[in-house]
Design a protein around this motif. Sequence first.
Motif, PDB file in Angstrom:
ATOM      1  N   CYS A 116       3.112  -1.039 -12.245  1.00 24.81           N
ATOM      2  CA  CYS A 116       2.079  -0.522 -13.157  1.00 24.81           C
ATOM      3  C   CYS A 116       1.847   0.973 -12.938  1.00 24.81           C
ATOM      4  O   CYS A 116       0.730   1.419 -12.786  1.00 24.81           O
ATOM      5  N   ASP A 117       2.940   1.738 -12.904  1.00 23.61           N
ATOM      6  CA  ASP A 117       2.820   3.184 -12.739  1.00 23.61           C
ATOM      7  C   ASP A 117       2.658   3.847 -14.109  1.00 23.61           C
ATOM      8  O   ASP A 117       2.518   3.174 -15.118  1.00 23.61           O
ATOM      9  N   GLY A 118       2.702   5.142 -14.161  1.00 23.77           N
ATOM     10  CA  GLY A 118       2.501   5.844 -15.422  1.00 23.77           C
ATOM     11  C   GLY A 118       3.602   5.641 -16.437  1.00 23.77           C
ATOM     12  O   GLY A 118       3.430   5.909 -17.617  1.00 23.77           O
ATOM     13  N   TYR A 119       4.770   5.175 -15.998  1.00 26.93           N
ATOM     14  CA  TYR A 119       5.903   5.003 -16.891  1.00 26.93           C
ATOM     15  C   TYR A 119       6.051   3.585 -17.408  1.00 26.93           C
ATOM     16  O   TYR A 119       6.637   3.359 -18.454  1.00 26.93           O
ATOM     17  N   ASP A 146       0.817  -1.214   0.000  1.00 25.87           N
ATOM     18  CA  ASP A 146       0.000   0.000   0.000  1.00 25.87           C
ATOM     19  C   ASP A 146       0.852   1.265   0.000  1.00 25.87           C
ATOM     20  O   ASP A 146       0.366   2.347  -0.304  1.00 25.87           O
ATOM     21  N   LYS A 147       2.142   1.146   0.310  1.00 22.11           N
ATOM     22  CA  LYS A 147       3.059   2.289   0.256  1.00 22.11           C
ATOM     23  C   LYS A 147       4.218   1.930  -0.671  1.00 22.11           C
ATOM     24  O   LYS A 147       4.620   0.782  -0.765  1.00 22.11           O
ATOM     25  N   LYS A 148       4.763   2.932  -1.356  1.00 22.02           N
ATOM     26  CA  LYS A 148       5.888   2.751  -2.283  1.00 22.02           C
ATOM     27  C   LYS A 148       5.582   1.673  -3.329  1.00 22.02           C
ATOM     28  O   LYS A 148       6.397   0.794  -3.599  1.00 22.02           O
ATOM     29  N   TRP A 149       4.409   1.733  -3.901  1.00 20.67           N
ATOM     30  CA  TRP A 149       3.967   0.787  -4.925  1.00 20.67           C
ATOM     31  C   TRP A 149       4.617   1.176  -6.235  1.00 20.67           C
ATOM     32  O   TRP A 149       4.333   2.216  -6.803  1.00 20.67           O
TER      33      TRP A 149
END
Length: 164
Positions: free
Chosen positions: A76-79, A70-73
């Motif tokens: 599958c980010d925008g990049y 839940d933190k520092k995920w």
Amino acid sequence: PFWTSSQVIEGKGRYTLPTETKYNGTMKDGMFHGKGTLYFPNRSKYEGIWDCGISKEGKYTFADGLEFKDKKWHYCDGYDRRFYTEICSGLKPAGISQLTNLDPPRTIPQGCYDCGDGFYNTNTRVVIDYKLRFLRNADDDEHEWIIRTCRKGWDEITGFKPKQ
């Protein structure tokens, strides 16, 4: 032990819920209590520490092995939109450098296209497999699709041509 619905559920064992979710761990007075793991039908799991049926801490792992954070995920980010299994198996992110999923890329005969199941020669309109055996003659629709979407025997994007 294996518990059934007619027994008092107490101690360590395995229990299958009506949803086909399986619990393996300890129970107290019919509730999850202590260490236990829920195995879901989709092959994901939740390993946790329970107190009278309430999870106090735990870790969810997706079916492909990805652990939820839940933190520092950083998945599958925008990049980088690759699936976890694609990251693990070495699939590169999309972009101009990603002309093929193979590393190193398959060598395509000059003037031909890699159409997914073999090489297509635009002059003969024949598709041959990767062992250079005849597969089929391409009709007009396949010909147009291959020219429009498939990778050619030299990289038209960067202008790289292999030495002849």
